[in-house]
Motif scaffolding. Structure first.
Motif, PDB file in Angstrom:
ATOM      1  N   GLU A  65      14.060  -0.387  -8.695  1.00  0.00           N
ATOM      2  CA  GLU A  65      13.984  -1.277  -7.534  1.00  0.00           C
ATOM      3  C   GLU A  65      12.595  -1.882  -7.393  1.00  0.00           C
ATOM      4  OE1 GLU A  65      15.386  -1.295  -2.839  1.00  0.00           O
ATOM      5  OE2 GLU A  65      15.274   0.589  -3.965  1.00  0.00           O
ATOM      6  N   VAL A  66      11.552  -1.109  -7.696  1.00  0.00           N
ATOM      7  CA  VAL A  66      10.192  -1.640  -7.627  1.00  0.00           C
ATOM      8  C   VAL A  66       9.999  -2.734  -8.672  1.00  0.00           C
ATOM      9  CG1 VAL A  66       7.754  -1.058  -7.928  1.00  0.00           C
ATOM     10  CG2 VAL A  66       9.251   0.499  -6.681  1.00  0.00           C
ATOM     11  N   ILE A  67      10.501  -2.509  -9.872  1.00  0.00           N
ATOM     12  CA  ILE A  67      10.390  -3.526 -10.920  1.00  0.00           C
ATOM     13  C   ILE A  67      11.193  -4.771 -10.549  1.00  0.00           C
ATOM     14  CG2 ILE A  67      10.915  -4.033 -13.335  1.00  0.00           C
ATOM     15  CD1 ILE A  67      10.399  -1.070 -13.941  1.00  0.00           C
ATOM     16  N   ARG A  68      12.377  -4.546  -9.986  1.00  0.00           N
ATOM     17  CA  ARG A  68      13.208  -5.680  -9.591  1.00  0.00           C
ATOM     18  C   ARG A  68      12.566  -6.492  -8.461  1.00  0.00           C
ATOM     19  NH1 ARG A  68      17.454  -2.952  -9.042  1.00  0.00           N
ATOM     20  NH2 ARG A  68      17.483  -2.694  -6.771  1.00  0.00           N
ATOM     21  N   ALA A  69      11.896  -5.812  -7.524  1.00  0.00           N
ATOM     22  CA  ALA A  69      11.248  -6.504  -6.414  1.00  0.00           C
ATOM     23  C   ALA A  69       9.922  -7.134  -6.824  1.00  0.00           C
ATOM     24  CB  ALA A  69      11.021  -5.532  -5.260  1.00  0.00           C
ATOM     25  N   GLY A  70       9.376  -6.729  -7.946  1.00  0.00           N
ATOM     26  CA  GLY A  70       8.118  -7.305  -8.405  1.00  0.00           C
ATOM     27  C   GLY A  70       6.902  -6.794  -7.658  1.00  0.00           C
ATOM     28  N   GLY A  71       7.024  -5.658  -6.993  1.00  0.00           N
ATOM     29  CA  GLY A  71       5.883  -5.124  -6.235  1.00  0.00           C
ATOM     30  C   GLY A  71       6.361  -4.281  -5.068  1.00  0.00           C
ATOM     31  N   PHE A  72       6.059  -4.729  -3.870  1.00  0.00           N
ATOM     32  CA  PHE A  72       6.377  -3.966  -2.672  1.00  0.00           C
ATOM     33  C   PHE A  72       7.864  -4.011  -2.358  1.00  0.00           C
ATOM     34  CE2 PHE A  72       1.864  -4.743  -2.028  1.00  0.00           C
ATOM     35  CZ  PHE A  72       1.430  -3.491  -1.630  1.00  0.00           C
ATOM     36  N   PRO A 277       6.242   3.299 -12.089  1.00  0.00           N
ATOM     37  CA  PRO A 277       5.442   2.072 -12.029  1.00  0.00           C
ATOM     38  C   PRO A 277       4.112   2.299 -11.321  1.00  0.00           C
ATOM     39  CG  PRO A 277       7.722   1.631 -11.429  1.00  0.00           C
ATOM     40  CD  PRO A 277       7.592   3.110 -11.533  1.00  0.00           C
ATOM     41  N   GLN A 278       3.107   1.535 -11.711  1.00  0.00           N
ATOM     42  CA  GLN A 278       1.769   1.705 -11.145  1.00  0.00           C
ATOM     43  C   GLN A 278       1.750   1.447  -9.641  1.00  0.00           C
ATOM     44  OE1 GLN A 278      -1.195   2.727 -12.547  1.00  0.00           O
ATOM     45  NE2 GLN A 278       0.090   3.318 -14.287  1.00  0.00           N
ATOM     46  N   THR A 279       2.540   0.489  -9.184  1.00  0.00           N
ATOM     47  CA  THR A 279       2.571   0.204  -7.748  1.00  0.00           C
ATOM     48  C   THR A 279       3.083   1.402  -6.964  1.00  0.00           C
ATOM     49  OG1 THR A 279       3.019  -2.127  -8.240  1.00  0.00           O
ATOM     50  CG2 THR A 279       3.429  -1.382  -5.998  1.00  0.00           C
ATOM     51  N   THR A 280       4.099   2.069  -7.464  1.00  0.00           N
ATOM     52  CA  THR A 280       4.635   3.253  -6.793  1.00  0.00           C
ATOM     53  C   THR A 280       3.599   4.376  -6.751  1.00  0.00           C
ATOM     54  OG1 THR A 280       6.814   2.645  -7.660  1.00  0.00           O
ATOM     55  CG2 THR A 280       6.566   4.848  -6.741  1.00  0.00           C
ATOM     56  N   ILE A 281       2.900   4.584  -7.862  1.00  0.00           N
ATOM     57  CA  ILE A 281       1.871   5.630  -7.904  1.00  0.00           C
ATOM     58  C   ILE A 281       0.736   5.304  -6.939  1.00  0.00           C
ATOM     59  CG2 ILE A 281       0.174   6.765  -9.369  1.00  0.00           C
ATOM     60  CD1 ILE A 281       2.045   6.347 -11.713  1.00  0.00           C
ATOM     61  N   GLN A 282       0.320   4.056  -6.900  1.00  0.00           N
ATOM     62  CA  GLN A 282      -0.767   3.661  -6.010  1.00  0.00           C
ATOM     63  C   GLN A 282      -0.392   3.868  -4.544  1.00  0.00           C
ATOM     64  OE1 GLN A 282      -1.536  -0.377  -7.142  1.00  0.00           O
ATOM     65  NE2 GLN A 282      -2.647   0.197  -9.007  1.00  0.00           N
ATOM     66  N   MET A 283       0.830   3.494  -4.175  1.00  0.00           N
ATOM     67  CA  MET A 283       1.250   3.682  -2.791  1.00  0.00           C
ATOM     68  C   MET A 283       1.411   5.160  -2.446  1.00  0.00           C
ATOM     69  SD  MET A 283       1.203   0.682  -1.622  1.00  0.00           S
ATOM     70  CE  MET A 283      -0.088   0.331  -2.826  1.00  0.00           C
ATOM     71  N   ALA A 284       1.825   5.973  -3.425  1.00  0.00           N
ATOM     72  CA  ALA A 284       1.931   7.417  -3.181  1.00  0.00           C
ATOM     73  C   ALA A 284       0.548   8.026  -2.967  1.00  0.00           C
ATOM     74  CB  ALA A 284       2.645   8.082  -4.349  1.00  0.00           C
ATOM     75  N   ILE A 285      -0.440   7.603  -3.729  1.00  0.00           N
ATOM     76  CA  ILE A 285      -1.814   8.081  -3.532  1.00  0.00           C
ATOM     77  C   ILE A 285      -2.313   7.667  -2.154  1.00  0.00           C
ATOM     78  CG2 ILE A 285      -4.189   7.912  -4.361  1.00  0.00           C
ATOM     79  CD1 ILE A 285      -3.100   7.454  -7.150  1.00  0.00           C
ATOM     80  N   LEU A 286      -2.008   6.440  -1.766  1.00  0.00           N
ATOM     81  CA  LEU A 286      -2.419   5.966  -0.447  1.00  0.00           C
ATOM     82  C   LEU A 286      -1.781   6.792   0.662  1.00  0.00           C
ATOM     83  CD1 LEU A 286      -4.038   3.830   1.053  1.00  0.00           C
ATOM     84  CD2 LEU A 286      -2.059   2.314   0.926  1.00  0.00           C
ATOM     85  N   MET A 287      -0.529   7.150   0.508  1.00  0.00           N
ATOM     86  CA  MET A 287       0.144   7.974   1.516  1.00  0.00           C
ATOM     87  C   MET A 287      -0.472   9.364   1.594  1.00  0.00           C
ATOM     88  SD  MET A 287       2.325   6.482   3.342  1.00  0.00           S
ATOM     89  CE  MET A 287       2.825   8.029   4.070  1.00  0.00           C
ATOM     90  N   ILE A 288      -0.801   9.935   0.458  1.00  0.00           N
ATOM     91  CA  ILE A 288      -1.407  11.270   0.458  1.00  0.00           C
ATOM     92  C   ILE A 288      -2.763  11.247   1.154  1.00  0.00           C
ATOM     93  CG2 ILE A 288      -2.376  13.051  -1.062  1.00  0.00           C
ATOM     94  CD1 ILE A 288      -0.181  12.373  -3.050  1.00  0.00           C
TER      95      ILE A 288
END
Length: 315
Positions: A65-72, A277-288
């Protein structure tokens, strides 16, 4: 013959002036004004909440879904996927940085509270040796910043470079927090302290058994200030820490999220084939990086207004 007419009392009461509700000495705003305020606050709240929702949703969305959305991803439709969080907590760079940040925050906050409360208590007692010179020294440090290069040279001379103590020691005492705690201690009832002194209590015993129990609100607020400061600190780590294994979470967040450096499988301790995906990892780090403060703040909030106002007004 005069006809007497009995006068009947009038049933129509005189019109009373319409009273407007008064709140805190101010007239209550009218309906249009309240509606406009409601709309304005709703829009502002939406602007604040929507980015947070996007961060949470993207960190929980599936890779497809992240790849399909192209980001957020605003609202995940394919279900919740925790692969990003599993990758982060696999024992790699982010896990190590989280442990470093936890150590710096816990130890730094404890040291800062001990030093701030003891110094504030000493400055609030008029009989303390060199009370006024010490107070002036604290005020001067509040008004004048020593500067970046002198601070770095001091840290270097003490041999703290590339050590976690370089992130804790230079900022372990805040002059503002010392003044707040000192003002609170100075406002304690003198009768209680005099009675304790008559009973033979020493200054240390009065501090432990009277000062600290009565100052839970201001200590909680000052502890929150120190804890948030240590948790969010990345500039000190950027200056003093050269070993990436000692980086705190905020410096990792700056490197891999703000600067856009990609996290590989070797950085996370997992295989590259199962890397989200890198975007998912980045947002997970931000949440932590956000969640610990969000969990602690509700327990401190009830002390916040009382502690700050009491310590700032009294004295």
């Amino acid at each position: 013959m005069t006809t007497l007419t009995s006068a009947r009392p009038s049933t129509d009461a005189p019109a009373r002036p319409r009273r407007h509700a008064v709140i805190d000495g101010m007239p209550r705003p009218g309906t249009p004004e309240r509606v406009l305020k409601g709309i304005f606050l709703t829009v502002i709240s939406g602007l604040v909440v929507l980015p947070f929702v996007a961060v949470v949703s993207t960190s929980l969305a599936t890779p497809e879904e992240v790849i399909r959305a192209g980001g957020f991803v605003m609202f995940p439709k394919d279900g919740i996927d925790l692969s990003a969080y599993r990758s982060i907590f696999a024992g790699g760079t982010v896990t190590r940085a989280l442990m470093v940040s936890g150590f710096v925050t816990a130890v730094g906050t404890a040291i800062s509270l001990v030093l701030t409360c003891t110094l504030g208590w000493a400055l609030s007692r008029r009989g303390t040796l060199a009370n006024k010179p010490l107070l002036m020294l604290v005020l001067v440090s509040l008004l004048f910043n020593p500067g970046l290069i002198p601070t770095y040279l001091v840290v270097q001379q003490f041999g703290l470079l590339d050590s976690l103590w370089s992130v804790i020691v230079p900022t372990c005492v805040s002059a503002f927090n010392v003044i707040v705690v000192r003002s609170f201690f100075a406002g304690l009832p003198a009768e209680i302290l005099d009675a304790a002194r008559v009973d033979g209590a020493s200054e240390w015993k009065m501090f432990r058994h009277i000062g600290l129990p009565l100052s839970k609100a201001v200590v909680a607020v000052v502890g929150l200030f120190y804890g948030v400061g240590y948790w969010n600190s990345f500039f000190s780590a950027l200056l003093y820490l050269n070993d990436s294994a000692k980086w705190p979470l905020q410096l990792v967040l700056r490197t891999y999220v703000v600067n856009g450096v990609e996290l590989g499988g070797q950085d996370l301790g997992i295989g590259s084939e199962s890397l989200p995906p890198q975007t998912t990892i980045q947002m997970a780090i931000l949440m932590i990086s956000i969640v610990p403060i969000l969990c602690v703040y509700p327990f401190i909030q009830r002390h916040f207004a009382k502690g700050v106002l009491t310590g700032a007004v009294k004295g």
